[in-house]
Design an enzyme around this catalytic site. Structure first.
Site, PDB file in Angstrom:
ATOM      1  N   ARG A 143       5.572  -1.049  -1.223  1.00  0.00           N
ATOM      2  CA  ARG A 143       4.896  -2.152  -1.903  1.00  0.00           C
ATOM      3  C   ARG A 143       3.717  -1.573  -2.685  1.00  0.00           C
ATOM      4  O   ARG A 143       3.156  -0.543  -2.309  1.00  0.00           O
ATOM      5  CB  ARG A 143       4.389  -3.185  -0.892  1.00  0.00           C
ATOM      6  N   LYS A 167       2.817  -4.694   6.067  1.00  0.00           N
ATOM      7  CA  LYS A 167       2.303  -6.009   6.442  1.00  0.00           C
ATOM      8  C   LYS A 167       2.036  -6.062   7.947  1.00  0.00           C
ATOM      9  O   LYS A 167       2.768  -5.479   8.735  1.00  0.00           O
ATOM     10  CB  LYS A 167       3.314  -7.091   6.061  1.00  0.00           C
ATOM     11  N   HIS A 238       7.311  -4.432  -7.999  1.00  0.00           N
ATOM     12  CA  HIS A 238       8.337  -4.809  -7.030  1.00  0.00           C
ATOM     13  C   HIS A 238       9.754  -4.578  -7.566  1.00  0.00           C
ATOM     14  O   HIS A 238      10.706  -4.491  -6.780  1.00  0.00           O
ATOM     15  CB  HIS A 238       8.148  -6.277  -6.627  1.00  0.00           C
ATOM     16  N   ARG A 241      10.893  -1.461  -6.189  1.00  0.00           N
ATOM     17  CA  ARG A 241      11.235  -1.645  -4.769  1.00  0.00           C
ATOM     18  C   ARG A 241      12.642  -2.246  -4.649  1.00  0.00           C
ATOM     19  O   ARG A 241      13.458  -1.793  -3.838  1.00  0.00           O
ATOM     20  CB  ARG A 241      10.189  -2.553  -4.106  1.00  0.00           C
ATOM     21  N   HIS A 264      10.845  -4.179   6.589  1.00  0.00           N
ATOM     22  CA  HIS A 264      11.145  -5.591   6.848  1.00  0.00           C
ATOM     23  C   HIS A 264      11.232  -5.832   8.355  1.00  0.00           C
ATOM     24  O   HIS A 264      11.949  -5.106   9.056  1.00  0.00           O
ATOM     25  CB  HIS A 264      12.478  -5.988   6.208  1.00  0.00           C
ATOM     26  N   TYR A 273      19.754  -8.005  -0.679  1.00  0.00           N
ATOM     27  CA  TYR A 273      20.264  -6.944  -1.550  1.00  0.00           C
ATOM     28  C   TYR A 273      21.790  -6.827  -1.482  1.00  0.00           C
ATOM     29  O   TYR A 273      22.411  -6.348  -2.424  1.00  0.00           O
ATOM     30  CB  TYR A 273      19.595  -5.611  -1.209  1.00  0.00           C
TER      31      TYR A 273
END
Length: 292
Positions: A143, A167, A238, A241, A264, A273
């Site tokens: 990110r 995150k 992004h 990414r 994730h 994806y």
């Protein structure tokens, strides 16, 4: 509300951006309840009040995604009140979150990625930095917030990896690849030494003032290089990414590995994806099959 946000900080370890969003959503929610119904005691809040607030958001053209985020904050707040025995019932228990249409991620073709990565030309410190940044973004799928906060100590050159802080302050190790590592080390040995004004920062990527490059600065430089590369579609960090994940899956990577590299928490987030791949296969079939 302050108790709840403190709980999210201390016990849940949520990222600062997430906490700020929760604070804004709950501030709007409680202000609405006070203004419309003179409610200040959470015990008095009912399901009807919450539905009324969600209707208010929809009628004021608040997007489904923003309404879903607000509902998540509201639900978490009322569950916290129940957990702390501050109320006797949870008025959100029977309310469903607004349905969100999940658009497929935008991405670049392999040819477009190659053109973008080659756009920063020359040996100036800024060009060296930008080439290294783009190579690292595409090689790792990081990110943009993870990239700009990268520290010198996060680079594990001897094993060809980077440590990223994702995150919720979750740390992960990401393979870097030989090409990206070479451009990164060239920048560290040369361009960064020139950009660095003193030893006050250990950030990897610096601006012309010797400070950590901002997200806005990275975004601006990326768009300039995309135009130079002849890419007319919108390009933002992004997109690299998304391209990283899709190109890995196209070349046979398994979903769990991609999930780990992207950071994730839930594999369902990574599964978007696979939908991208399915759409691509449909287009290929339509274009080339005799009965497509």
């Amino acid at each position: 509300m302050d108790q709840f946000l403190n709980y999210l900080t201390v016990e849940k370890g949520l990222a600062l951006n997430t906490l700020a969003a929760y604070g804004r959503d709950l501030g709007s929610y409680t202000s609405y309840l006070d203004a419309q119904f003179k409610l200040t005691n959470p015990e008095e809040i009912s399901q009807t009040h919450i539905i009324d607030y969600l209707t208010f958001l929809r009628e004021n053209a608040v997007s489904a995604r923003s309404r879903a985020r607000a509902m998540s904050a509201i639900r978490g707040f009322h569950r916290f009140l129940m957990k702390e025995k501050l109320v006797s019932a949870d008025p959100t228990a029977l309310i469903e979150a607004p349905k969100i249409y999940q658009p497929l991620p935008k991405l670049l073709s392999q040819r477009e990625v190659d053109a973008l990565l080659a756009a920063p030309k020359g040996a100036s410190p800024a060009q060296q930095r930008d080439r290294a940044m783009l190579e690292v973004l595409y090689a790792t799928g990081m990110r943009v917030s993870e990239l700009v906060s990268l520290k010198l100590s996060d680079i594990k050159a001897e094993v060809g990896c980077l440590t990223a802080m994702g995150k919720g302050s979750k740390q992960r190790l990401i393979p870097l690849g030989e090409v990206a590592l070479e451009f990164l080390l060239d920048y560290l040995r040369d361009g960064r030494l020139i950009l660095k004004k003193d030893n006050s920062t250990d950030s990897v990527f610096l601006n012309h003032r010797g400070k950590t490059i901002s997200r806005q600065g990275l975004w601006k430089n990326l768009r300039a290089h995309a135009l130079k590369a002849g890419i007319t579609k919108p390009v933002y960090p992004h997109v690299l990414r998304h391209s990283f994940a899709t190109h890995l899956l196209e070349n046979g990577a398994d979903l769990r590995s991609v999930q780990t590299m992207l950071g994730h928490a839930d594999i369902s987030t990574t599964q978007i994806y696979t939908h991208v791949l399915q759409e691509r296969l449909k287009k290929v079939h339509t274009q080339f099959h005799p009965r497509g």
